[in-house]
Design an enzyme around this catalytic site. Structure first.
Site, PDB file in Angstrom:
ATOM      1  N   HIS A 118       0.835  -1.199   0.000  1.00 12.65           N
ATOM      2  CA  HIS A 118       0.000   0.000   0.000  1.00 12.65           C
ATOM      3  C   HIS A 118       0.873   1.253   0.000  1.00 12.65           C
ATOM      4  CE1 HIS A 118      -3.998  -1.555   0.107  1.00 12.65           C
ATOM      5  NE2 HIS A 118      -3.827  -2.245   1.228  1.00 12.65           N
ATOM      6  N   CYS A 174       0.207   2.653  -4.754  1.00 11.14           N
ATOM      7  CA  CYS A 174      -0.546   3.864  -5.084  1.00 11.14           C
ATOM      8  C   CYS A 174       0.251   5.113  -4.711  1.00 11.14           C
ATOM      9  CB  CYS A 174      -1.877   3.871  -4.344  1.00 11.14           C
ATOM     10  SG  CYS A 174      -2.975   2.489  -4.726  1.00 11.14           S
TER      11      CYS A 174
END
Length: 337
Positions: A118, A174
């Protein structure tokens, strides 16, 4: 192969003891030691659990050994299914592993960093981001111990590198466009997306660059704050501050799965869970290991375009990038990272 000697650029200026100095960088010949750090976090049992990140770390590890001459014993791999507590990607273990990666770095070494997990953003506190947000990555224990900010990754993995040492970083997460805080971004045409430092730099900026090269961080900060005071507009301030505090005479380059404003896909390719960027990176270089940087960037985007909206980015440390227009068109990705 790239030039062997230091590459000078920009205006000369008067340094300590009245000596004339000029900013420089040095390419790695990739003939020294090879070390790599691969991190894959699936966040088992947590919200937004991922599926392909551990696969990504292991696939990159195998790829480096099979295609680019790395040895398994010189690669540290952190995954949240590891049995050894030291190999769990906790915040402290990740920071320790980053320090290990650059420990003893020397000219002509080839260091490789890969992260799949993440990514996110947090408020920028030092003024080096034109969008006002720092990029972060999330250890498996981020809820207890917090994230890792791009400023810290730069300080650990880029700032200590000597001239002529290569660091290649791949971020499959991301909001990763500037995850290593390298200040120059290149387009698919091989054109730099920011103004050229050498063309517009004043004496304060060049002094900051030279201070960084000497390891004089107090000089960097003093000069950088002067730049910030005279610059106008938030973007201009951030660009100048980033260039003054994030340059390096080393050969550093980062590939990221998307822009800072985008997300990266946790995907499935050939029936196996994988991060889209990790899959594209391995696929592109497996098909053609002798691509220029511009060709590789276009290859990554071509592979992802059909199924994903994310746009991979390539960023570099300023000093090692001032001639990347030439590298993009004529040099090839080295057979040793």
């Amino acid at each position: 192969m790239p030039p062997v000697h230091q590459q000078h650029y920009g205006p000369q200026f008067q340094g300590p003891n009245q000596q004339i100095q000029q900013p420089f960088f040095q390419y790695s010949q990739c003939t020294g030691k090879k070390k790599a750090l691969c991190i894959g976090i699936n966040y088992f049992g947590q919200d937004s659990e991922l599926r392909g990140c551990i696969n990504d770390a292991r696939n990159i590890q195998q790829f480096l050994c099979a295609k680019f001459g790395y040895r398994m014993e010189d690669i540290v791999i952190l995954t949240d299914d590891a049995q050894n507590p030291r190999q769990i990607p906790t915040r402290q273990n990740m920071l320790n592993a980053m320090e290990w990666l650059v420990q003893g770095a020397a000219p002509n070494d080839s260091l490789f960093f890969h992260y799949s997990g993440h990514g996110g953003q947090t408020k920028d506190l030092d003024g080096d981001e034109d969008d006002g947000m720092d990029e972060v990555i999330y250890p498996v224990d981020f809820k207890q111990n917090g994230h890792i900010v791009d400023d810290d990754m730069h300080a650990i993995m880029v700032r200590p590198l000597p001239p002529g040492c290569r660091l290649t970083a791949v971020f499959d997460c991301c909001h990763s466009g500037s995850a290593l805080d390298l200040p120059y971004t290149y387009s698919t045409e091989g054109k730099i997306k920011e103004p050229n430092l050498a063309a517009e730099a004043g004496s304060g900026l060049m002094t900051a660059v030279s201070s960084y090269a000497r390891g004089d961080m107090s000089g960097v900060l003093h000069s950088a704050m002067g730049i910030v005071k005279v610059a106008t507009g938030g973007t201009k301030k951030a660009e100048d501050y980033a260039r003054a505090t994030r340059t390096s005479p080393a050969d550093a380059i980062s590939w990221s799965g998307c822009k800072d404003s985008q997300t990266s896909a946790d995907a499935s390719e050939a029936g196996k869970a994988t991060g889209a960027m990790s899959y594209a990176f391995i696929t592109a270089l497996s098909h053609n290991p002798h691509q220029s940087y511009m060709q590789l960037l276009n290859s990554l985007r071509d592979i992802l375009r059909a199924k994903y909206s994310q746009k991979p980015q390539v960023r570099c440390s300023l000093l090692s990038c001032s001639r990347l227009k030439t590298i993009f068109s004529s040099s090839r990705v080295p057979t040793q990272w």
